[in-house]
Design a protein around this motif. Structure first.
Motif, PDB file in Angstrom:
ATOM      1  N   ILE A 235       1.004  -1.158   0.107  1.00 32.36           N
ATOM      2  CA  ILE A 235       0.133  -0.015   0.078  1.00 32.36           C
ATOM      3  C   ILE A 235       1.016   1.299  -0.021  1.00 32.36           C
ATOM      4  O   ILE A 235       2.079   1.207   0.175  1.00 32.36           O
ATOM      5  CB  ILE A 235      -0.854   0.049   1.195  1.00 32.36           C
ATOM      6  N   ASP A 236       0.286   2.299  -0.455  1.00 28.25           N
ATOM      7  CA  ASP A 236       0.910   3.777  -0.094  1.00 28.25           C
ATOM      8  C   ASP A 236       0.871   3.985   1.242  1.00 28.25           C
ATOM      9  O   ASP A 236      -0.305   4.222   1.989  1.00 28.25           O
ATOM     10  CB  ASP A 236       0.235   4.863  -1.213  1.00 28.25           C
ATOM     11  N   ILE A 237       2.192   4.203   2.027  1.00 32.34           N
ATOM     12  CA  ILE A 237       2.312   4.431   3.218  1.00 32.34           C
ATOM     13  C   ILE A 237       1.952   6.119   3.704  1.00 32.34           C
ATOM     14  O   ILE A 237       1.867   6.384   4.967  1.00 32.34           O
ATOM     15  CB  ILE A 237       3.280   3.792   4.006  1.00 32.34           C
ATOM     16  N   ILE A 238       2.092   6.898   2.822  1.00 32.95           N
ATOM     17  CA  ILE A 238       1.952   8.506   2.886  1.00 32.95           C
ATOM     18  C   ILE A 238       0.863   8.752   3.835  1.00 32.95           C
ATOM     19  O   ILE A 238       0.955   9.484   4.566  1.00 32.95           O
ATOM     20  CB  ILE A 238       2.331   9.113   1.624  1.00 32.95           C
ATOM     21  N   PRO A 239      -0.321   8.494   3.223  1.00 32.31           N
ATOM     22  CA  PRO A 239      -1.538   8.824   3.951  1.00 32.31           C
ATOM     23  C   PRO A 239      -1.579   8.402   5.367  1.00 32.31           C
ATOM     24  O   PRO A 239      -2.228   9.060   6.181  1.00 32.31           O
ATOM     25  CB  PRO A 239      -2.513   8.321   3.328  1.00 32.31           C
ATOM     26  N   PHE A 240      -0.586   7.718   6.071  1.00 37.07           N
ATOM     27  CA  PHE A 240      -0.815   7.105   7.315  1.00 37.07           C
ATOM     28  C   PHE A 240       0.478   7.482   8.239  1.00 37.07           C
ATOM     29  O   PHE A 240       0.421   7.025   9.371  1.00 37.07           O
ATOM     30  CB  PHE A 240      -1.124   5.606   7.562  1.00 37.07           C
ATOM     31  N   SER A 241       1.452   7.746   7.655  1.00 36.21           N
ATOM     32  CA  SER A 241       2.732   8.330   8.256  1.00 36.21           C
ATOM     33  C   SER A 241       2.733   9.762   8.771  1.00 36.21           C
ATOM     34  O   SER A 241       2.016  10.745   8.606  1.00 36.21           O
ATOM     35  CB  SER A 241       3.908   8.197   7.066  1.00 36.21           C
ATOM     36  N   ARG A 242       3.754  10.165   9.517  1.00 39.86           N
ATOM     37  CA  ARG A 242       3.972  11.404  10.011  1.00 39.86           C
ATOM     38  C   ARG A 242       4.890  12.248   9.382  1.00 39.86           C
ATOM     39  O   ARG A 242       6.021  11.653   8.778  1.00 39.86           O
ATOM     40  CB  ARG A 242       4.526  11.271  11.609  1.00 39.86           C
ATOM     41  N   LEU A 243       4.488  13.233   8.651  1.00 42.46           N
ATOM     42  CA  LEU A 243       5.210  14.081   7.750  1.00 42.46           C
ATOM     43  C   LEU A 243       5.774  15.227   8.487  1.00 42.46           C
ATOM     44  O   LEU A 243       4.949  16.167   9.131  1.00 42.46           O
ATOM     45  CB  LEU A 243       4.330  14.540   6.577  1.00 42.46           C
ATOM     46  N   GLU A 244       6.902  15.550   8.089  1.00 43.15           N
ATOM     47  CA  GLU A 244       7.717  16.937   8.684  1.00 43.15           C
ATOM     48  C   GLU A 244       8.271  17.526   7.647  1.00 43.15           C
ATOM     49  O   GLU A 244       9.263  16.793   6.834  1.00 43.15           O
ATOM     50  CB  GLU A 244       8.479  16.563  10.102  1.00 43.15           C
ATOM     51  N   ALA A 245       8.641  18.807   7.638  1.00 40.32           N
ATOM     52  CA  ALA A 245       9.547  19.379   6.500  1.00 40.32           C
ATOM     53  C   ALA A 245      10.476  20.375   7.546  1.00 40.32           C
ATOM     54  O   ALA A 245       9.869  21.161   8.561  1.00 40.32           O
ATOM     55  CB  ALA A 245       8.727  20.348   5.783  1.00 40.32           C
TER      56      ALA A 245
ATOM     57  N   ASP B 278       7.851   9.726   8.839  1.00 39.37           N
ATOM     58  CA  ASP B 278       8.219   8.543  10.000  1.00 39.37           C
ATOM     59  C   ASP B 278       7.176   7.629  10.329  1.00 39.37           C
ATOM     60  O   ASP B 278       5.741   7.926  10.137  1.00 39.37           O
ATOM     61  CB  ASP B 278       8.021   9.470  11.352  1.00 39.37           C
ATOM     62  N   LEU B 279       7.476   6.269   9.892  1.00 36.55           N
ATOM     63  CA  LEU B 279       6.348   5.396  10.062  1.00 36.55           C
ATOM     64  C   LEU B 279       6.292   4.533  11.374  1.00 36.55           C
ATOM     65  O   LEU B 279       5.087   3.928  11.712  1.00 36.55           O
ATOM     66  CB  LEU B 279       7.085   4.039   9.126  1.00 36.55           C
ATOM     67  N   GLN B 280       7.215   4.917  12.463  1.00 37.63           N
ATOM     68  CA  GLN B 280       7.167   4.188  13.481  1.00 37.63           C
ATOM     69  C   GLN B 280       5.752   4.676  14.423  1.00 37.63           C
ATOM     70  O   GLN B 280       5.297   3.623  14.833  1.00 37.63           O
ATOM     71  CB  GLN B 280       8.332   4.736  14.077  1.00 37.63           C
ATOM     72  N   PRO B 281       5.327   5.463  14.570  1.00 33.10           N
ATOM     73  CA  PRO B 281       4.155   5.753  15.406  1.00 33.10           C
ATOM     74  C   PRO B 281       2.968   5.066  14.874  1.00 33.10           C
ATOM     75  O   PRO B 281       2.117   4.599  15.583  1.00 33.10           O
ATOM     76  CB  PRO B 281       3.914   7.283  15.158  1.00 33.10           C
ATOM     77  N   TRP B 282       2.966   4.630  13.578  1.00 29.07           N
ATOM     78  CA  TRP B 282       1.749   3.908  12.992  1.00 29.07           C
ATOM     79  C   TRP B 282       2.088   2.452  12.973  1.00 29.07           C
ATOM     80  O   TRP B 282       1.405   1.625  13.603  1.00 29.07           O
ATOM     81  CB  TRP B 282       1.695   4.289  11.338  1.00 29.07           C
ATOM     82  N   LEU B 283       3.458   2.045  12.759  1.00 28.32           N
ATOM     83  CA  LEU B 283       3.661   0.684  12.417  1.00 28.32           C
ATOM     84  C   LEU B 283       4.551   0.034  13.510  1.00 28.32           C
ATOM     85  O   LEU B 283       4.349  -1.178  13.628  1.00 28.32           O
ATOM     86  CB  LEU B 283       4.531   0.442  10.808  1.00 28.32           C
ATOM     87  N   HIS B 284       5.267   0.919  14.241  1.00 29.59           N
ATOM     88  CA  HIS B 284       6.068   0.394  15.347  1.00 29.59           C
ATOM     89  C   HIS B 284       7.187  -0.549  14.705  1.00 29.59           C
ATOM     90  O   HIS B 284       7.424  -1.471  15.658  1.00 29.59           O
ATOM     91  CB  HIS B 284       5.344  -0.378  16.372  1.00 29.59           C
TER      92      HIS B 284
ATOM     93  N   HIS C  87       3.088  13.675  18.116  1.00 26.24           N
ATOM     94  CA  HIS C  87       3.935  13.040  17.223  1.00 26.24           C
ATOM     95  C   HIS C  87       3.904  11.288  17.340  1.00 26.24           C
ATOM     96  O   HIS C  87       3.597  10.684  16.360  1.00 26.24           O
ATOM     97  CB  HIS C  87       5.136  13.252  17.068  1.00 26.24           C
ATOM     98  N   HIS C  88       4.115  11.023  18.552  1.00 22.80           N
ATOM     99  CA  HIS C  88       4.138   9.567  18.770  1.00 22.80           C
ATOM    100  C   HIS C  88       2.871   8.997  19.062  1.00 22.80           C
ATOM    101  O   HIS C  88       2.742   7.753  19.540  1.00 22.80           O
ATOM    102  CB  HIS C  88       5.187   9.512  19.947  1.00 22.80           C
ATOM    103  N   SER C  89       1.657   9.769  19.177  1.00 17.12           N
ATOM    104  CA  SER C  89       0.573   9.163  19.525  1.00 17.12           C
ATOM    105  C   SER C  89      -0.027   8.308  18.082  1.00 17.12           C
ATOM    106  O   SER C  89       0.535   8.270  17.116  1.00 17.12           O
ATOM    107  CB  SER C  89      -0.515  10.277  19.752  1.00 17.12           C
ATOM    108  N   ALA C  90      -1.392   7.719  18.389  1.00 21.77           N
ATOM    109  CA  ALA C  90      -2.053   7.259  17.374  1.00 21.77           C
ATOM    110  C   ALA C  90      -2.940   7.926  16.702  1.00 21.77           C
ATOM    111  O   ALA C  90      -3.842   7.697  16.069  1.00 21.77           O
ATOM    112  CB  ALA C  90      -2.392   5.921  17.558  1.00 21.77           C
TER     113      ALA C  90
ATOM    114  N   HIS D 158       7.883   2.058  20.180  1.00 23.66           N
ATOM    115  CA  HIS D 158       8.606   1.957  19.180  1.00 23.66           C
ATOM    116  C   HIS D 158       9.834   3.237  18.907  1.00 23.66           C
ATOM    117  O   HIS D 158       9.857   3.902  19.664  1.00 23.66           O
ATOM    118  CB  HIS D 158       7.547   2.661  17.969  1.00 23.66           C
ATOM    119  N   SER D 159      10.570   3.150  17.742  1.00 22.72           N
ATOM    120  CA  SER D 159      11.688   3.699  17.683  1.00 22.72           C
ATOM    121  C   SER D 159      11.188   5.276  17.212  1.00 22.72           C
ATOM    122  O   SER D 159      10.353   5.631  17.020  1.00 22.72           O
ATOM    123  CB  SER D 159      12.407   3.269  16.550  1.00 22.72           C
ATOM    124  N   GLY D 160      12.251   6.074  17.300  1.00 19.94           N
ATOM    125  CA  GLY D 160      12.245   7.584  16.983  1.00 19.94           C
ATOM    126  C   GLY D 160      12.907   8.709  18.015  1.00 19.94           C
ATOM    127  O   GLY D 160      13.467   8.111  18.858  1.00 19.94           O
TER     128      GLY D 160
END
Length: 762
Positions: free
Chosen positions: A64-74, A117-123, A590-593, A725-727
Motif C-alpha cells: 500500500i501507499d504509506i504516505i497517508p498514514f505516516s507522520r510528515l515533517e519538513a 516517520d512510519l514508527q508511530p503507525w507501524l512500530h 507525534h508519537h500518538s496514534a 517504537h523507535s524514533g
C-alpha cells in the motif's frame, strides 16, 4: 457566511490587502477547487489485495501507499506574503490533501529535508517498493536516507536521479525515510507516493458504515462545509460523515466558498471524474443514513430576465440529485459585494421564485427531496445593514413551506442563543429556521490571525431545540479538528437539559480517540492528549483561544508578585506541570496514534504551544532564582528567546498571558526568600525499544512529572519508561517541593530510541 470573529482591525486590513493580491493572481484561473481527477481516498490499497508471499510472525503483508498514514515533517517551507507559510496551501501536509492546486513550497536555493516517520503507525521497519512524486521546479540533487528511527543511524543513502521518474526501493527497508532536496529556484511538491509491504493488521480500515435501523437522531442537524478557504479533503469528508453517523447527526451540507464550480463559476459543469467522486460520497452518506445536501450559490450573477440561467441551475441540481444527493441547498449569502441589485423585496422575490420553481421540479423527480435556502439577510444584525432589509425578509413568507430557511440568529456568530431569539424571524417569515451556527467558524482573517477553536459547545440551551428545525454547524477550516469539536455539539443534542461543556469535551475526545491509526491499541493516552489539546485551544468565534486554568493561575501569581507582602506561591506548582506538558506536546502528539489529518492540522499551532511552555518554564526558573537571591538573567534571556519564537508563530494563545508573567518576573526585585532552584542530571542516552529505560534525575526528595513519553512513570524519584517504537523523543521533566524550603526546576531532553537490532548493528 461573512468572515466571523475578527477582533483586530489590523488583521482585517492585512487580510483584505492580501486577499486582493490573491484574487489578482488567480484571475482567470480556477480557485483551489477541492475536486480533481484522481482515485477515491478509500482506494488506498494497491493491487488486488491478495495475500503476498511475505510473512512475519504469521502476519500477511500487503502493498500500500504509506504516505497517508505516516507522520510528515519538513525542515522548512517557503514564505511568500507572511513571515509564516499558509499551512493549507503551502505546508508539507498538502502533499496528501487530494488537491493538486496546493503543494509543499520548498525554499529556493536551499537544502531542505522532508521526513516520513512510519514508527508511530507501524512500530517497526517495513520493506519498501516504489516511490514517486509530482514536482515542479529544478531539483539539483535529491538524496534518500533510510533509517530505522528518525534522527538515528542512517542505514542507506541513495541518490534519486530524476524526481519525475519512479524510483525503485525494492530490497530496502526502513522505519523512517528522509528526502534531502537541494534546489535551484522555486520548487513545489504536490504529491508523494511511497509503496511498502505492511502487516495486514496495521492497514487502517475504510470508514465503517454504522448498522443503524433507527436512523439519525437529529435529521436536520449536522455539518456545513461552507467556509472561505481551501476546502476539506475527500478523506476528511468521509471521516466527518462517519463521525456524524456515530453521534446521531443527520445532514451534511457541501458549499465551500472556494469551490469555484459551486459559487464563482457555478454554471461550469463538473468533470466526469469529479462527479464520480461525488457519487461515491453520496452513496456512502446514504448508507450511513446521512442526508447529503449539494449546495449551489448562483445569485452573484443570476439573470432572472431570461430562462437560460434557470435551466442551467435546474440541470445541475437535477444531475446531482440523480447522482445520489439527498437534497439541494440554494445559497444567496454574502452576494451584496458582487451584485448591483439592492438587497430588497425585489431581490427576495427573485430568490423565492427560483427556489420554489426548482423545488417543485425536484419533488417530481424525488418526492422526499430536501431543500434549504440561505438568504442574503441571514441574521437580525443584517436586517439593519440594508436599507430595505426588513422588506427582503418579509418577502420570504412566499417561500414554499417545504423549503427550510437557514438563519444564523441575532448575529453572524453568537455567544448565546435561545428559542426566544428567533421569535421575530418566525413571525416575519412563517418558517421555523434551520440554524446556521458559526460557533467554531475561524475563516475570518485566518491568513493573519490563526485561531484554533476547540471550545466545547456552549451558550445554547434546551429552549432552542423546539424553536428550530435543526442546527447546522459551519465549522472550522481544519477538517480533522472540526470532527473533534463537533463531538461536543452531538453531546449537547443528546441531552440539552443536562449538558455541561466539560462533559462535551470528554465525549468529543473519546469519540475521536477511538479512530486513530492503530485502532487495536489502547487509546486512553490518545483520549487524554485530545482532552488536553481541547483545553489548550478552548475558544470559539466569540472568545479568544486559551487554557482557562492556566490564565487564572497566571493572573493570580502576577498579582502576588506585584504585592510587597510575602504570600504563598501555590500557583507556581499549578503552572509548572502545565508548562512542562506544553513544552513536550509536539512529541506527545507525534508519537500518538491520532489520525494523520489531526496531527497535520496541529503541526503549526503546537509550535506556538511549545514556545509558550518553554517561555513559562524559564520564567518560573528565573522566579526561583530571584527568590533565592540570584539575578535570574540567564533564565530570563532563554525565556525571551522562547517569546521571540512564539511571536513569529501566527496562532493566538491565552491573550499573551505567559509573556505578561515573564514581564512580571523580570520586574521583580532579587530577594532571599529561601527558595531553591532544582537541577537535574541528564537522562540516559541509550534507549532501546521494548526495553525498560530508567532515569534518576535527582537525589532530592521532590515530586516529579514527566511529559512527552507515553506511559512513563515518575514515582519514587526514578523515571521508568518502555518505548513502544523507535524514533526521536523530546521529554520535559518538572520537579517541585511544596514544603519549606520551596524548590522547583525542570529539564528538557531529546534523544533517539532504536530497536535492539539497530543498536547491535552500530
Amino acid at each position: 457566511m461573512v468572515f466571523t470573529g475578527i477582533k483586530h482591525w489590523l488583521a482585517i486590513i492585512f487580510y483584505a490587502l492580501v486577499s486582493l493580491v490573491l484574487v489578482a493572481c488567480n484571475a482567470g484561473e480556477s480557485q483551489n477547487s477541492p475536486i480533481f481527477d484522481g482515485d477515491s481516498d478509500l482506494d488506498h490499497i494497491e493491487g488486488d489485495n491478495e495475500e503476498s508471499d511475505l510473512e512475519k510472525d504469521g502476519s500477511s503483508r500487503f502493498l500500500i501507499d504509506i504516505i497517508p498514514f505516516s507522520r510528515l515533517e519538513a525542515s522548512d517551507t517557503k514564505r511568500d506574503f507572511f513571515p509564516w507559510p499558509v499551512e493549507s496551501q503551502d505546508a508539507i501536509a498538502t502533499i496528501r490533501d487530494d488537491n493538486p492546486e496546493t503543494s509543499w513550497k520548498i525554499p529556493e536555493n536551499s537544502e531542505t529535508t522532508l521526513t516520513v516517520d512510519l514508527q508511530p503507525w507501524l512500530h517497526e521497519q517495513v520493506d519498501l517498493d516504489i516511490v514517486s512524486m509530482s514536482v515542479e521546479g529544478e531539483i539539483v540533487k535529491l538524496t534518500l536516507s533510510l533509517l530505522e528511527a528518525c534522527q538515528g543511524q542512517v542505514k542507506q543513502s541513495l541518490i534519486w536521479e530524476d524526481a519525475r521518474e519512479n524510483h525503485d526501493l525494492t530490497g530496502f527497508s526502513a522505519g523512517c525515510i528522509q528526502l534531502q532536496f537541494q534546489t535551484q529556484g522555486p520548487v513545489s511538491l504536490s504529491r508523494l507516493t511511497l509503496n511498502a509491504w505492511v502487516p495486514e493488521f496495521s492497514i487502517p480500515s475504510e470508514p465503517d458504515v454504522p448498522i443503524d435501523t433507527v436512523g439519525p437522531l437529529f435529521p436536520q442537524s449536522g455539518v456545513i462545509e461552507g467556509f472561505y478557504g481551501v476546502p476539506w479533503s475527500w478523506g476528511e469528508r468521509y471521516a466527518m460523515i462517519e463521525r456524524m453517523a456515530e453521534t446521531g447527526l443527520g445532514t451534511y451540507l457541501y458549499c465551500p466558498k472556494w469551490d469555484d464550480k459551486h459559487r464563482r463559476n457555478w454554471r461550469e459543469p463538473y468533470t466526469e471524474t469529479e462527479k464520480s467522486r461525488f457519487q461515491n460520497l453520496f452513496e456512502y452518506s446514504e448508507a450511513s443514513r446521512i442526508t447529503f445536501l449539494f449546495g449551489i450559490s448562483p445569485f452573484i450573477d443570476f439573470d432572472a430576465s431570461q430562462d437560460e440561467d434557470y435551466e442551467t441551475l435546474k440541470n445541475k441540481a437535477t444531475e446531482f440529485t440523480q447522482l445520489g444527493a439527498g437534497g439541494i441547498a440554494l445559497l444567496a449569502d454574502d452576494i451584496e459585494f458582487d451584485t448591483e441589485h439592492p438587497v430588497d423585496a425585489e431581490m427576495a422575490a427573485i430568490h423565492v421564485s427560483v427556489a420554489n420553481r426548482l423545488f417543485a421540479h425536484l419533488q417530481i423527480l424525488n418526492p422526499t427531496i430536501t431543500m434549504m435556502f440561505v438568504p442574503t439577510v441571514y441574521s437580525d444584525e443584517r436586517i439593519g445593514m440594508f436599507e430595505d432589509g426588513i422588506d427582503y425578509l418579509n418577502a420570504l413568507q412566499d417561500l414554499d413551506e417545504g423549503i427550510s430557511i437557514m438563519w444564523t440568529g441575532p448575529g453572524t456568530s453568537n455567544l448565546t442563543m435561545t428559542g426566544s431569539d428567533l421569535d421575530e424571524f418566525v413571525d416575519t417569515t412563517g418558517h421555523k429556521p434551520v440554524i446556521w451556527d458559526n460557533f467554531w467558524a475561524n475563516d475570518g482573517g485566518d491568513g493573519f490571525t490563526g485561531r484554533i477553536l476547540l471550545g466545547a459547545f456552549s451558550g445554547r440551551d434546551e429552549t432552542l431545540i423546539p424553536a428550530v428545525s435543526g442546527i447546522m454547524h459551519n465549522t472550522s477550516i481544519q477538517g480533522g479538528l472540526s470532527r473533534l469539536s463537533l463531538g461536543s455539539f452531538a453531546t449537547f443534542m443528546q441531552a440539552p437539559g443536562q449538558y455541561e461543556p466539560p462533559k462535551g469535551r470528554d465525549m468529543a475526545s473519546d469519540w475521536e480517540g477511538q479512530s486513530g491509526i492503530r485502532p487495536n491499541d489502547s487509546n486512553e493516552n490518545d483520549i487524554d492528549t485530545l482532552r488536553f489539546i481541547m483545553e489548550l485551544f478552548d475558544g470559539h468565534a466569540q472568545e479568544d483561544t486559551g487554557h482557562r486554568k492556566l490564565e487564572a493561575a497566571i493572573d493570580s501569581l502576577i498579582q502576588k508578585l506585584k504585592s510587597d507582602s510575602d504570600q504563598d506561591l501555590d500557583e507556581v506548582f499549578d503552572l509548572l506541570p502545565l508548562f512542562g506538558r506544553m513544552a513536550a506536546i509536539r512529541s506527545e502528539v507525534h508519537h500518538s496514534a491520532l489520525a494523520p489529518d489531526m496531527v497535520d492540522e496541529l503541526a503549526f499551532p503546537l509550535f506556538k504551544i511549545q514556545y509558550e511552555g518553554e517561555m513559562g518554564l524559564w520564567a518560573l526558573r528565573a522566579l526561583a532564582e530571584k527568590q533565592g537571591g540570584e539575578s535570574g538573567n540567564d533564565s530570563l534571556l532563554k525565556a525571551e528567546d522562547a517569546r521571540e519564537h512564539s511571536i513569529e508563530n501566527r496562532f493566538v494563545f491565552s491573550s499573551g498571558k505567559v509573556a505578561k508573567l515573564l514581564d512580571a518576573v523580570r520586574a521583580l526585585r532579587v530577594a532571599d526568600q529561601n527558595v531553591t532552584t532544582l537541577s537535574f542530571s541528564q537522562p540516559e542516552q541509550t534507549c532501546v525499544t521494548h526495553e525498560k529505560w530508567t532515569w534518576s534525575p535527582s537525589e532530592d526528595e521532590v515530586e516529579f512529572f514527566v511529559f512527552g513519553l507515553a506511559d512513563a512513570d515518575a514515582g519514587d524519584s526514578i523515571v521508568e519508561w518502555q518505548p513502544s517504537h523507535s524514533g526521536h523523543y523530546r521529554t520535559v521533566l518538572v520537579g517541585m517541593r511544596q514544603e519549606s524550603p520551596l524548590a522547583w526546576g525542570f529539564d528538557i531532553s531529546e534523544f533517539v530510541c532504536e530497536s535492539v537490532h539497530s543498536t547491535n548493528e552500530e
